[in-house]
Motif scaffolding. Structure first.
Motif, PDB file in Angstrom:
ATOM      1  N   GLU A  69       6.569  -1.359  -5.945  1.00 17.29           N
ATOM      2  CA  GLU A  69       5.460  -1.471  -4.984  1.00 17.29           C
ATOM      3  C   GLU A  69       5.927  -2.124  -3.697  1.00 17.29           C
ATOM      4  O   GLU A  69       5.518  -1.712  -2.600  1.00 17.29           O
ATOM      5  CB  GLU A  69       4.310  -2.274  -5.603  1.00 17.29           C
ATOM      6  N   ILE A 132      -0.601   4.279  -1.735  1.00 19.88           N
ATOM      7  CA  ILE A 132      -0.789   3.279  -0.681  1.00 19.88           C
ATOM      8  C   ILE A 132      -1.069   3.933   0.662  1.00 19.88           C
ATOM      9  O   ILE A 132      -1.978   3.521   1.400  1.00 19.88           O
ATOM     10  CB  ILE A 132       0.447   2.361  -0.586  1.00 19.88           C
ATOM     11  N   ASP A 137      -5.209   2.406  -2.767  1.00 23.49           N
ATOM     12  CA  ASP A 137      -4.772   1.231  -3.512  1.00 23.49           C
ATOM     13  C   ASP A 137      -5.851   0.162  -3.612  1.00 23.49           C
ATOM     14  O   ASP A 137      -5.610  -0.905  -4.196  1.00 23.49           O
ATOM     15  CB  ASP A 137      -3.492   0.645  -2.899  1.00 23.49           C
TER      16      ASP A 137
END
Length: 203
Positions: A69, A132, A137
């Motif tokens: 991430e 994202i 997200d």
């Protein structure tokens, strides 16, 4: 005279079991109990030892996902939007050569990561990036499809030199140095037709 009962396996996990677990993680992110019992035949698993083993793998996965991430967010912030196919992770990428080698200390004795591990991590980064950059997200449970994708990519063919119980009572570094066929670990994801970007879909 009654025969003595067979000696039961140990129930206490040692640092060598932790190191071996880290190596297994390169192939399996989500091992089941049956597999753990196969990998560690010298251990008589009880509720405490199996819980400890599960905690280890949970910690490994947490580090794996945090790194993926972090990279995805860095890419999203520093460059214009790109195709996920342009996100490539190599064995000499800093996350592999520094972060993962520091966390997975047994890797200091391996020349390269297993190619399938690199490919799985690359797909994980791509999946995070896709979610994202599409502003998904913030949704509840948005990471669950990524976790499922990673679990589906587990390679259950853990090499014999890791599974082999001959490492019991021996230094794992010695076992790996003697028994690892380094040519098996040197395949690049970019050179293997089995690594398909279709695995990266989180939809």
């Amino acid at each position: 005279m009654a025969q003595k009962s067979p000696v039961q396996g140990a129930t206490v996990l040692t640092v060598e079991h932790l190191r071996k677990s880290k190596l297994i993680f390169l192939w399996l992110r989500y091992p089941v109990r049956r597999e753990l019992e196969t990998f560690f035949p010298e251990i008589h698993f009880n509720s405490k030892s199996i819980e400890q083993m599960r905690k280890w793998f949970s910690n490994f996965r947490e580090f794996f996902y945090i790194q993926a991430e972090k990279i995805a967010r860095q890419i999203g912030c520093t460059v214009p939007l790109i195709s996920v196919d342009e996100i490539l992770i190599h064995t000499d990428s800093s996350v592999m050569s520094v972060d993962f080698r520091k966390f997975f200390d047994p890797l200091t004795i391996l020349e390269e990561f297993p190619a399938w591990f690199i490919a799985s991590f690359q797909c994980c980064v791509r999946a995070f990036y896709e979610v994202i950059t599409s502003d998904r997200d913030g949704q509840d449970g948005w990471k669950k499809p990524i976790y499922k994708m990673v679990a589906n990519r587990d390679d259950h063919n853990v090499p014999d030199w890791i599974v082999n119980s001959s490492c019991v009572g021996r230094n794992l570094t010695e076992i790996v140095s003697l028994e690892t066929n380094m040519s098996v670990l040197s395949v690049s994801p970019a050179d293997d037709s089995n690594f398909s970007t279709t695995y990266c879909s989180v939809m």
